[in-house]
Design a protein around this motif. Structure first.
Motif, PDB file in Angstrom:
ATOM      1  N   LEU A 117      72.375  -5.148 -42.603  1.00 27.63           N
ATOM      2  CA  LEU A 117      72.130  -5.869 -43.854  1.00 27.63           C
ATOM      3  C   LEU A 117      70.674  -5.750 -44.288  1.00 27.63           C
ATOM      4  N   THR A 118      69.747  -5.806 -43.329  1.00 26.46           N
ATOM      5  CA  THR A 118      68.325  -5.678 -43.675  1.00 26.46           C
ATOM      6  C   THR A 118      68.045  -4.325 -44.308  1.00 26.46           C
ATOM      7  N   ASN A 119      68.546  -3.267 -43.706  1.00 29.05           N
ATOM      8  CA  ASN A 119      68.344  -1.933 -44.271  1.00 29.05           C
ATOM      9  C   ASN A 119      68.933  -1.831 -45.672  1.00 29.05           C
ATOM     10  N   SER A 120      70.089  -2.446 -45.878  1.00 29.65           N
ATOM     11  CA  SER A 120      70.741  -2.401 -47.187  1.00 29.65           C
ATOM     12  C   SER A 120      69.955  -3.190 -48.233  1.00 29.65           C
ATOM     13  N   LEU A 126      63.782  -1.193 -52.844  1.00 27.82           N
ATOM     14  CA  LEU A 126      63.139   0.076 -53.193  1.00 27.82           C
ATOM     15  C   LEU A 126      63.681   0.600 -54.522  1.00 27.82           C
ATOM     16  N   LYS A 127      64.986   0.435 -54.742  1.00 25.24           N
ATOM     17  CA  LYS A 127      65.569   0.845 -56.020  1.00 25.24           C
ATOM     18  C   LYS A 127      65.009  -0.013 -57.147  1.00 25.24           C
ATOM     19  N   LEU A 128      64.851  -1.310 -56.888  1.00 25.46           N
ATOM     20  CA  LEU A 128      64.252  -2.207 -57.881  1.00 25.46           C
ATOM     21  C   LEU A 128      62.828  -1.767 -58.226  1.00 25.46           C
ATOM     22  N   SER A 129      62.127  -1.216 -57.224  1.00 27.81           N
ATOM     23  CA  SER A 129      60.741  -0.772 -57.422  1.00 27.81           C
ATOM     24  C   SER A 129      60.645   0.611 -58.058  1.00 27.81           C
ATOM     25  N   GLY A 130      61.799   1.262 -58.265  1.00 24.68           N
ATOM     26  CA  GLY A 130      61.780   2.501 -59.023  1.00 24.68           C
ATOM     27  C   GLY A 130      62.160   3.763 -58.290  1.00 24.68           C
ATOM     28  N   VAL A 131      62.595   3.664 -57.020  1.00 22.05           N
ATOM     29  CA  VAL A 131      62.919   4.858 -56.254  1.00 22.05           C
ATOM     30  C   VAL A 131      64.334   4.749 -55.694  1.00 22.05           C
ATOM     31  N   VAL A 132      65.143   5.747 -55.964  1.00 23.29           N
ATOM     32  CA  VAL A 132      66.497   5.828 -55.407  1.00 23.29           C
ATOM     33  C   VAL A 132      66.421   6.690 -54.155  1.00 23.29           C
ATOM     34  N   THR A 133      66.773   6.110 -53.007  1.00 26.16           N
ATOM     35  CA  THR A 133      66.462   6.776 -51.749  1.00 26.16           C
ATOM     36  C   THR A 133      67.383   6.313 -50.636  1.00 26.16           C
ATOM     37  N   SER A 134      67.107   6.756 -49.410  1.00 24.35           N
ATOM     38  CA  SER A 134      67.748   6.278 -48.192  1.00 24.35           C
ATOM     39  C   SER A 134      66.642   5.754 -47.287  1.00 24.35           C
ATOM     40  N   CYS A 135      66.925   4.716 -46.495  1.00 20.87           N
ATOM     41  CA  CYS A 135      65.829   4.141 -45.715  1.00 20.87           C
ATOM     42  C   CYS A 135      66.340   3.363 -44.513  1.00 20.87           C
ATOM     43  N   PHE A 136      65.411   3.027 -43.614  1.00 26.36           N
ATOM     44  CA  PHE A 136      65.684   2.076 -42.538  1.00 26.36           C
ATOM     45  C   PHE A 136      64.374   1.399 -42.143  1.00 26.36           C
ATOM     46  N   VAL A 137      64.501   0.191 -41.594  1.00 27.07           N
ATOM     47  CA  VAL A 137      63.339  -0.562 -41.120  1.00 27.07           C
ATOM     48  C   VAL A 137      63.102  -0.201 -39.659  1.00 27.07           C
ATOM     49  N   VAL A 138      61.860   0.055 -39.323  1.00 26.14           N
ATOM     50  CA  VAL A 138      61.498   0.410 -37.951  1.00 26.14           C
ATOM     51  C   VAL A 138      60.435  -0.582 -37.465  1.00 26.14           C
ATOM     52  N   PRO A 139      60.545  -1.054 -36.206  1.00 30.34           N
ATOM     53  CA  PRO A 139      59.600  -2.075 -35.720  1.00 30.34           C
ATOM     54  C   PRO A 139      58.274  -1.482 -35.240  1.00 30.34           C
ATOM     55  N   MET A 140      57.653  -0.698 -36.082  1.00 28.43           N
ATOM     56  CA  MET A 140      56.321  -0.154 -35.828  1.00 28.43           C
ATOM     57  C   MET A 140      55.563  -0.201 -37.147  1.00 28.43           C
ATOM     58  N   ALA A 141      54.257  -0.323 -37.074  1.00 28.48           N
ATOM     59  CA  ALA A 141      53.450  -0.321 -38.287  1.00 28.48           C
ATOM     60  C   ALA A 141      53.365   1.099 -38.850  1.00 28.48           C
ATOM     61  N   THR A 142      52.635   1.265 -39.935  1.00 28.16           N
ATOM     62  CA  THR A 142      52.654   2.516 -40.699  1.00 28.16           C
ATOM     63  C   THR A 142      52.254   3.734 -39.872  1.00 28.16           C
ATOM     64  N   SER A 317      62.788  -6.823 -38.792  1.00 22.46           N
ATOM     65  CA  SER A 317      63.973  -6.862 -39.651  1.00 22.46           C
ATOM     66  C   SER A 317      64.321  -8.297 -40.022  1.00 22.46           C
ATOM     67  N   LEU A 318      64.241  -9.179 -39.050  1.00 26.28           N
ATOM     68  CA  LEU A 318      64.527 -10.588 -39.302  1.00 26.28           C
ATOM     69  C   LEU A 318      63.538 -11.181 -40.297  1.00 26.28           C
ATOM     70  N   ASP A 319      62.249 -10.875 -40.112  1.00 28.69           N
ATOM     71  CA  ASP A 319      61.211 -11.423 -40.992  1.00 28.69           C
ATOM     72  C   ASP A 319      61.396 -10.979 -42.443  1.00 28.69           C
ATOM     73  N   VAL A 320      61.649  -9.688 -42.638  1.00 28.48           N
ATOM     74  CA  VAL A 320      61.742  -9.204 -44.007  1.00 28.48           C
ATOM     75  C   VAL A 320      63.044  -9.657 -44.661  1.00 28.48           C
ATOM     76  N   LEU A 321      64.122  -9.787 -43.874  1.00 26.76           N
ATOM     77  CA  LEU A 321      65.375 -10.282 -44.456  1.00 26.76           C
ATOM     78  C   LEU A 321      65.218 -11.732 -44.898  1.00 26.76           C
ATOM     79  N   ILE A 322      64.642 -12.563 -44.046  1.00 29.74           N
ATOM     80  CA  ILE A 322      64.406 -13.963 -44.418  1.00 29.74           C
ATOM     81  C   ILE A 322      63.560 -14.037 -45.683  1.00 29.74           C
ATOM     82  N   THR A 323      62.504 -13.223 -45.736  1.00 32.16           N
ATOM     83  CA  THR A 323      61.589 -13.251 -46.880  1.00 32.16           C
ATOM     84  C   THR A 323      62.285 -12.849 -48.173  1.00 32.16           C
ATOM     85  N   LEU A 324      63.065 -11.772 -48.131  1.00 29.10           N
ATOM     86  CA  LEU A 324      63.726 -11.291 -49.351  1.00 29.10           C
ATOM     87  C   LEU A 324      64.854 -12.229 -49.781  1.00 29.10           C
ATOM     88  N   LEU A 325      65.543 -12.858 -48.820  1.00 26.63           N
ATOM     89  CA  LEU A 325      66.554 -13.844 -49.183  1.00 26.63           C
ATOM     90  C   LEU A 325      65.902 -15.087 -49.796  1.00 26.63           C
TER      91      LEU A 325
END
Length: 490
Positions: A117-120, A126-142, A317-325
Motif C-alpha cells: 500500500l505504501t508503494n502504491s 509522484l503522479k500528482l507531482s507530475g511524473v508517471v512512473t514505477s517506484c518502491f520505497v527503500v529503507p535507505m537514504a538517498t 514505509s510506515l512513516d511516509v504512509l502515516i504522513t500521506l494518510l
C-alpha cells in the motif's frame, strides 16, 4: 468489532446506541476500504483515530501478534521493550524476504500489505507531482539508494567502469559512486550569468574519450544548492539515448518542485532516464532513513528491488504512509503551493536585505528551491568574516543556512575538490545559501532575515573597529519596524 459482536452488544446496551456506534465504525472502515480498492492517497486526510485503527488491524495479521502463537525460529518478531513495540505499532517483522524487498512474508501478512500500500500511495503522489512512473520505497537514504541503482546496472554493463557526473558539491552522491566500486568522472559546470549549468560539450567529449561501452551511466542532479541549478536533463537524456548509456538522476528533494519533476518527465519523453532517486525526509517531512527509487521501466525498477539483500526495516514505509494518510492529496498539494509562495517571499526578503548591506541576491532563476546572496563586502573586510558569519548564524539557531567562502579545498574519497561547496573551481563570489523547502513558514523566513541582519551589522561593526575607519551608514526603517542600513559608497 464485527457485525456479530455488535448484535450481541445490543443485549447489553441500548440497541439505538449500539447502532450509532456501529455506523461510526463503518465510516472509518469505508475509508480503509477505499484505500484498499484504489491504492491511492485519499483526497482528504484521515483522522489519527482512523489511521491507528487501520494500523492495529494490520498488526494483528502478523504472526508475532497471533494469540497463542508458538515461535521456534530465529526471527519471530520478539521485542524486549513494550515501548519499542508501541513505537512500531507492533509491526515488527519488517518488509520483504531475503531475496526481494518487495516479496510477501508468510509470517507478516499485515506488514506485507503495509509495504504494498505504501508503494502504491507514493506512486500516486509522484503522479500528482507530475511524473508517471514505477517506484518502491527503500529503507535507505538517498546516497545508499543511488549505490543500489549503480550496483544493479553493473550486471547490465559488465564493462562499465566510469560514471559521468556533472559536478555538485555534496559528498553522499559522490561517495555513492565510490562505494559501488566505480570511478566518477567529474565534469566541471560552466558559468552562465550567476548560474552554474551543465557543460554539455564537456560531457559529450568525455563519452567519446572513454567510450560508451566503458561508461556505467550518466549521473545527473535536479535539486541542488544555488548558484548551481538543475542539470540540463532533456539534453543529457537525449545524449544517453544517442550513445545507449543508462541515466540515473539524483532527485533528492525534487518531488516538492514541479520544475524538477517536469524536467524528469520531459527527459524520459525525449530521451533516456533509467532511474531517479528522492529522499523521504526532504520531500515528505518524515524522519531520515528512507528514499523512493523510481523509473519509467517497471522491470528495471523490480530488478533494483531484488538487488536489495535481505529483509528491510518497515519504519520508513510506515512513516511516509502515516504522513500521506494524515495530509491527504489535498494537504500535500497545499504544502507544494506554500513552498512556491515561500520561495517568492524568501527571495524578496533576501534581495531587500542584500541591498541594505551592499550585497545582491544572485540571479538563479532555474533553481526553484535554493537561493544565494553574495558576501563580497564581507570578503573585502576579511576572509575570516565570511566563515565567521556561518558560525554566528548557527549559534543564533539559524539552521540550514550555508556560508560558502572562496578557495575551499576538500578531499572526498581520494578526489580533491577545489572551491568545494561552490560546485566550481573558481566561482567569483562568496555567498550565503538559504532554501525554501517544503514545510518552511513565513515565521522561519522573517526570523532568519532578522538574525542575519543583526549578524551582518555586528561583523561590519567589528571590522570598522579593527580598521579604525568606521563605514558611514544610513538607516531606513523597514516594514517590520527594524532598521536596515546601507553603506554610503564613495
Amino acid at each position: 468489532m464485527n457485525s456479530e459482536n455488535f448484535s450481541i452488544s445490543e443485549k447489553i446496551v441500548s440497541p439505538s446506541y449500539i447502532r450509532q456506534g456501529s455506523q461510526a465504525r463503518r465510516s472509518h472502515e469505508q475509508l480503509i476500504r477505499l484505500l484498499l480498492e484504489q491504492g491511492k492517497c485519499p483526497e482528504e486526510g484521515w483522522s489519527e483515530s482512523t489511521i491507528e485503527l487501520f494500523l492495529n488491524e494490520l498488526a494483528v495479521m502478523d504472526s508475532n501478534n497471533f494469540l497463542g502463537n508458538c515461535g521456534v525460529g530465529e526471527r519471530e518478531g520478539r521485542v524486549a521493550s513494550s515501548l519499542v513495540a508501541r513505537r512500531h505499532y507492533r509491526l515488527i517483522h519488517g518488509i520483504g524476504r531475503s531475496g526481494d524487498i518487495a516479496a510477501i512474508q508468510p509470517k507478516a501478512t499485515g506488514s506485507s500489505l503495509l509495504n504494498k500500500l505504501t508503494n502504491s500511495v507514493v506512486l500516486d503522489i509522484l503522479k500528482l507531482s507530475g511524473v508517471v512512473t514505477s517506484c518502491f520505497v527503500v529503507p535507505m537514504a538517498t546516497g545508499m539508494s543511488l549505490t543500489l541503482c549503480f550496483l544493479t546496472l553493473r550486471h547490465k554493463r559488465p564493462k562499465g567502469r566510469y560514471i559521468i557526473w556533472p559536478r555538485i558539491d555534496q559528498k553522499s552522491c559522490f561517495k555513492a559512486m565510490i562505494t559501488a566500486g566505480f570511478e566518477p568522472v567529474v565534469v566541471e559546470n560552466i558559468l552562465e550569468g550567476d548560474e552554474l549549468r551543465t557543460d554539455m560539450e564537456a560531457v559529450e567529449r568525455k563519452v567519446q574519450e572513454l567510450g560508451a561501452e566503458n561508461i556505467l551511466c550518466i549521473h545527473s542532479t535536479t535539486s541542488c544548492f544555488a548558484p548551481r541549478v538543475p542539470d540540463r536533463l532533456e539534453e543529457l537524456a537525449t545524449m544517453s539515448a544517442k550513445y545507449d548509456i543508462p541515466h540515473v538522476v539524483n532527485n533528492a528533494y525534487g518531488v516538492q518542485s514541479s520544475k524538477c519533476m517536469h524536467l524528469i518527465q520531459q527527459g524520459a519523453r525525449v530521451g533516456r532516464i533509467d532511474a531517479f532517486v528522492q529522499s523521504l525526509d526532504k520531500n515528505f517531512m518524515v524522519p531520515v532513513g528512507g528514499a523512493i527509487i523510481a523509473g519509467f521501466n517497471e522491470s528495471f525498477i523490480q530488478e533494483i528491488s531484488r538487488m536489495y539483500p535481505g529483509r528491510a526495516s518497515a519504519s520508513p514505509s510506515l512513516d511516509v504512509l502515516i504522513t500521506l494518510l494524515t495530509l491527504g492529496a489535498s494537504g500535500y498539494r497545499k504544502l507544494l503551493a506554500e513552498q512556491k509562495e515561500m520561495y517568492t517571499y524568501l527571495a524578496q526578503e533576501l534581495k531587500r536585505l542584500a541591498a541594505a548591506h551592499g550585497e545582491r541576491l544572485l540571479h538563479t532563476p532555474h533553481n526553484p528551491i535554493s537561493l544565494a546572496m553574495s558576501l563580497d563586502g564581507l570578503q573585502a573586510q576579511s576572509g575570516k568574516s565570511v566563515t565567521q558569519l556561518g558560525s554566528m548564524l548557527f549559534t543564533r539557531q539559524v539552521s540550514g543556512a550555508r556560508v560558502v567562502a572562496l578557495g575551499n579545498k576538500q578531499m572526498v574519497s581520494g578526489h580533491m575538490f577545489c572551491g568545494f561547496m561552490s560546485h566550481s573551481e573558481a566561482y567569483p563570489h562568496p555567498y550565503l545559501n538559504a532554501a525554501s523547502a517544503v514545510g518552511i513558514t513565513r515565521d522561519d523566513v522573517t526570523l532568519c532575515i532578522k538574525r542575519l541582519d543583526k549578524c551582518l551589522k555586528s561583523l561590519r561593526k567589528e571590522s570598522s573597529a579593527r580598521s579604525g575607519s568606521p563605514i558611514p551608514l544610513t538607516g531606513q526603517e523597514d516594514h517590520a519596524g527594524e532598521y536596515v542600513y546601507k553603506c554610503n559608497k564613495k
